[in-house]
Design a protein around this motif. Sequence first.
Motif, short mmCIF file in Angstrom:
data_model
loop_
_atom_site.label_atom_id
_atom_site.label_comp_id
_atom_site.label_asym_id
_atom_site.label_seq_id
_atom_site.Cartn_x
_atom_site.Cartn_y
_atom_site.Cartn_z
N ARG A 6 -33.34 -2.64 5.78
CA ARG A 6 -33.64 -4.08 5.84
C ARG A 6 -32.42 -4.94 6.17
NH1 ARG A 6 -34.99 -8.26 1.09
NH2 ARG A 6 -35.38 -10.02 2.45
N ALA A 42 -32.29 -5.23 13.33
CA ALA A 42 -33.64 -5.04 13.87
C ALA A 42 -33.88 -3.58 14.27
CB ALA A 42 -33.87 -5.97 15.06
N TRP A 45 -34.39 -1.56 11.19
CA TRP A 45 -35.70 -1.77 10.57
C TRP A 45 -36.80 -1.09 11.38
CZ3 TRP A 45 -37.63 -3.01 6.07
CH2 TRP A 45 -39.00 -3.24 5.98
N SER A 46 -36.76 -1.28 12.69
CA SER A 46 -37.87 -0.83 13.54
C SER A 46 -37.71 0.60 14.06
CB SER A 46 -38.01 -1.76 14.75
OG SER A 46 -36.88 -1.64 15.60
N CYS A 50 -34.30 -3.12 20.57
CA CYS A 50 -34.79 -4.48 20.34
C CYS A 50 -34.07 -5.47 21.25
CB CYS A 50 -34.55 -4.89 18.88
SG CYS A 50 -35.40 -3.84 17.70
N VAL A 76 -33.63 -8.73 7.36
CA VAL A 76 -35.01 -9.02 7.76
C VAL A 76 -35.63 -9.93 6.71
CG1 VAL A 76 -37.30 -8.04 8.17
CG2 VAL A 76 -35.27 -6.83 8.99
N THR A 79 -41.64 -10.20 9.27
CA THR A 79 -42.03 -9.38 10.42
C THR A 79 -43.38 -9.81 10.93
OG1 THR A 79 -42.98 -7.72 8.93
CG2 THR A 79 -40.73 -7.32 9.72
N MET A 84 -39.19 -9.39 14.48
CA MET A 84 -38.51 -9.39 13.20
C MET A 84 -37.64 -10.63 13.14
SD MET A 84 -37.50 -5.48 13.76
CE MET A 84 -37.67 -5.85 15.50
N GLN A 124 -44.18 -3.36 8.74
CA GLN A 124 -44.35 -4.65 8.09
C GLN A 124 -43.39 -4.75 6.91
OE1 GLN A 124 -48.15 -5.33 6.21
NE2 GLN A 124 -47.95 -7.54 6.39
N TRP A 125 -42.79 -5.92 6.75
CA TRP A 125 -41.95 -6.19 5.57
C TRP A 125 -42.69 -7.18 4.68
CZ3 TRP A 125 -39.62 -10.81 3.86
CH2 TRP A 125 -38.84 -10.65 2.71
#
Length: 158
Positions: A6, A42, A45-46, A50, A76, A79, A84, A124-125
């Motif tokens: 995150r 990003a 997280w993903s 990005c 983050v 989302t 994000m 999803q956050w």
Amino acid sequence: MTAPQRDITLRFLAEPQDVNFGGKVHGGAVMKWIDLAAYACAAGWSGRYCVTAYAGGIRFVAPIHVGSLVEVVAQVIYTGNSSMHIALQVHACDPKSLNRRKTTHCVVVMVAVDETGHKVAVPQWLPETEEDKKQYESAKKLMELREEIADEMARLDF
């Protein structure tokens, strides 16, 4: 697969080539560091490449001097399907004293894309703590404000 990351902290040393004629770090250099931290956050997280979709609300609240240790913290805070929202704070200090002070803050929106440049879904956050919930609500409010700004700019033909 490991859990998405995150947040991230990147550190830089403000070098002479980063400084403007006034002896302070160029805003553009700070923006580059912000973009690098937003990308790293990003991507962490993903798990995807990005791209920057939006950088806004950048506030330069204190100067950064050559030789300063600069810390960029990215997290983050919201989302969407492929986007994000990353909150960033920049702190600087003399590396000998480590007396940190906030110099800059902003929000950057990153979008995860595939090898062909098409948007892809991100995990999803969901906010858990009270602080998370405040950040999440702030991100939603900023989205509404960006829509209003975009409408006004379109009306003015910018």
